[in-house]
Design an enzyme around this catalytic site. Structure first.
Site, PDB file in Angstrom:
ATOM      1  N   GLU A  95      13.486   5.652   2.092  1.00 31.42           N
ATOM      2  CA  GLU A  95      13.545   6.762   1.150  1.00 31.42           C
ATOM      3  C   GLU A  95      13.987   8.058   1.817  1.00 31.42           C
ATOM      4  O   GLU A  95      13.672   8.294   2.972  1.00 31.42           O
ATOM      5  CB  GLU A  95      12.144   7.011   0.573  1.00 31.42           C
ATOM      6  CG  GLU A  95      11.653   5.856  -0.239  1.00 31.42           C
ATOM      7  CD  GLU A  95      10.258   6.096  -0.793  1.00 31.42           C
ATOM      8  OE1 GLU A  95       9.814   7.256  -0.860  1.00 31.42           O
ATOM      9  OE2 GLU A  95       9.643   5.101  -1.177  1.00 31.42           O
ATOM     10  N   CYS A 108      14.537  15.428   3.571  1.00 31.63           N
ATOM     11  CA  CYS A 108      13.505  14.745   4.348  1.00 31.63           C
ATOM     12  C   CYS A 108      14.005  13.318   4.538  1.00 31.63           C
ATOM     13  O   CYS A 108      14.251  12.606   3.564  1.00 31.63           O
ATOM     14  CB  CYS A 108      12.206  14.773   3.549  1.00 31.63           C
ATOM     15  SG  CYS A 108      10.900  13.782   4.270  1.00 31.63           S
ATOM     16  N   CYS A 115       6.090   1.457   8.860  1.00 33.53           N
ATOM     17  CA  CYS A 115       5.473   2.216   9.946  1.00 33.53           C
ATOM     18  C   CYS A 115       4.316   1.386  10.487  1.00 33.53           C
ATOM     19  O   CYS A 115       3.690   0.638   9.744  1.00 33.53           O
ATOM     20  CB  CYS A 115       4.953   3.545   9.380  1.00 33.53           C
ATOM     21  SG  CYS A 115       4.255   4.653  10.641  1.00 33.53           S
ATOM     22  N   CYS A 119      -2.032   5.063   9.270  1.00 31.05           N
ATOM     23  CA  CYS A 119      -2.819   6.135   8.637  1.00 31.05           C
ATOM     24  C   CYS A 119      -3.297   5.636   7.266  1.00 31.05           C
ATOM     25  O   CYS A 119      -2.494   5.136   6.471  1.00 31.05           O
ATOM     26  CB  CYS A 119      -1.993   7.403   8.462  1.00 31.05           C
ATOM     27  SG  CYS A 119      -1.395   8.068  10.024  1.00 31.05           S
ATOM     28  N   CYS A 122      -1.698   6.838   3.760  1.00 30.49           N
ATOM     29  CA  CYS A 122      -0.236   6.861   3.641  1.00 30.49           C
ATOM     30  C   CYS A 122       0.310   5.547   3.090  1.00 30.49           C
ATOM     31  O   CYS A 122      -0.122   4.465   3.480  1.00 30.49           O
ATOM     32  CB  CYS A 122       0.359   7.145   5.029  1.00 30.49           C
ATOM     33  SG  CYS A 122       2.150   7.171   5.041  1.00 30.49           S
ATOM     34  N   CYS A 336       6.154  10.071   0.301  1.00 30.98           N
ATOM     35  CA  CYS A 336       5.459   9.202   1.241  1.00 30.98           C
ATOM     36  C   CYS A 336       5.510   7.709   0.917  1.00 30.98           C
ATOM     37  O   CYS A 336       4.495   7.029   0.825  1.00 30.98           O
ATOM     38  CB  CYS A 336       4.002   9.622   1.382  1.00 30.98           C
ATOM     39  SG  CYS A 336       3.784  11.394   1.579  1.00 30.98           S
TER      40      CYS A 336
END
Ligand code: SAH
Length: 345
Positions: A95, A108, A115, A119, A122, A336
């Site tokens: 994204e 962004c 990932c 976290c 997220c 996110c």
């Protein structure tokens, strides 16, 4: 362990590397600069490169057939925010978000697909890491977004999916590529990298790119709270992170930004704000309070407006620079990693 794929995208290469490629195909050296220039302008096909000889274009097309990611989904918000799901040639999807600010347009971008930092608030990390992106794939997001929106993009933040310092080499390559004055020529101060706190890379970054802005995702006033939501804190502890950040400001002379997602009941109390203020008082920082984007499948709730305000007031009172991030694109699948998940689901 998933790795960064081999570079296979013509956007991955510096003008010097393109020289080797072009001369290897029998072209003249100076053609490399022409190709680099066209690519940086957003050319999507070799046909557009009108001053490059046809036989060279054909040879390039054989080896590097396509480079810009395809927009497979796009959402536009009333406030001008554009969110795009981009697909690379191997099917990898990431994204990118285009935003309008008073000081200019910003994008962004993602540095990895997925990932592995884990976290717990997220969305990007929910399925783990698929792969890192190459520098050219990061550049491709900027160029494709500029083509799609028809707008100049003067700021790049590497705050999309992924942990940039878990893909340091390619993020460095991206910065060098987009900064190159023979191409896009973006100023280093117009680039921001955001990390969850991989300390050795913060130190490397201070030396390699002292002019590029650094943001650190802190999200807590101490180790105990931080490690509840950020597994990276177990490896790189809070005090050590603070020391590394101080060292960063000393080496670079630049302000560091701390991102702080305000989460109901976890890190939004007055005591948390006081503790954070105590740590940051007197040094060159800026705290960005982020109202949490609530993610499906996660229990966290965003802190209410009152406690965000209280948090901000306490930092203000202590002379710690603080802003509350403006929420953009609220009417689309905000931030996110949520667009990719929704698309897949
Ligand atoms: N991995 C990097 C950059 C990507 S995340 C980092 O951790 O900094 C960009 C920012 O969004 C980080 O501050 C991250 O903690 C934050 N973030 C992640 N999920 C969020 C959510 N649901 N709501 C608000 N901010 C979130």
């Amino acid at each position: 362990m998933p790795e960064t794929p081999e570079r296979n995208n013509i956007l991955d290469y510096t003008p010097e590397e393109l020289e080797t490629i072009v001369t290897g195909m029998g072209g003249q050296k100076f053609r490399a600069k022409q190709v680099f220039g066209w690519l940086s302008k957003g050319a999507a096909t070799y046909d557009e490169m009108s001053n490059v000889p046809k036989d060279l274009r054909e040879k390039l097309a054989e080896k590097y057939p396509s480079w810009l990611p395809e927009a497979v989904r796009m959402q536009k918000s009333k406030d001008g925010t554009v969110k795009c799901l981009f697909r690379f040639a191997d099917g990898t999807e990431v994204e990118s978000v285009f935003m309008k600010y008073e000081y200019g347009n910003s994008i962004c971008i993602s540095s990895q697909c997925g990932c592995r930092m884990g976290c717990t608030f997220c969305a990007s990390t929910m399925d783990g890491l698929a792969r890192g992106l190459t520098g050219g794939e990061m550049l491709g997001q900027v160029l494709a977004m500029r083509n799609l929106t028809g707008s100049d993009i003067g700021h790049v933040v590497i705050m999309g999916m992924g942990e940039p310092f878990d893909n340091y080499e390619e993020v460095s390559r991206f910065i060098r590529l987009i900064h190159d004055s023979r191409g896009y020529g973006l100023g280093l101060r117009n680039i921001t990298v955001s990390t969850c706190g991989i300390i050795p890379k913060i130190k490397e970054f201070a030396k390699d790119f002292p002019q590029v802005n650094l943001a650190v995702s802190l999200h807590a006033p101490n180790q105990q709270i931080r490690q509840k939501s950020m597994p990276v804190a177990k490896k790189y502890g809070y005090d050590e992170l603070m020391r590394a950040c101080r060292e960063y400001t000393e080496i670079t002379g630049r302000r560091i930004t701390f991102e702080y997602a305000v989460i109901d009941g976890l890190n939004d109390s007055a005591a948390c704000a006081e503790e954070l203020a105590g740590r940051l008082k007197g040094w060159l920082t800026h705290v960005n309070l982020i109202p949490l984007n609530e993610v499906e499948g996660r229990d966290y709730r965003t802190a209410n407006g009152k406690s965000v305000k209280r948090f901000k007031d306490i930092l203000d009172k202590n002379g710690v620079a603080v802003t509350v991030r403006r929420t953009l694109g609220n009417d689309i699948d905000a931030a996110c990693g949520q667009l990719r998940r929704r698309h897949a689901g």
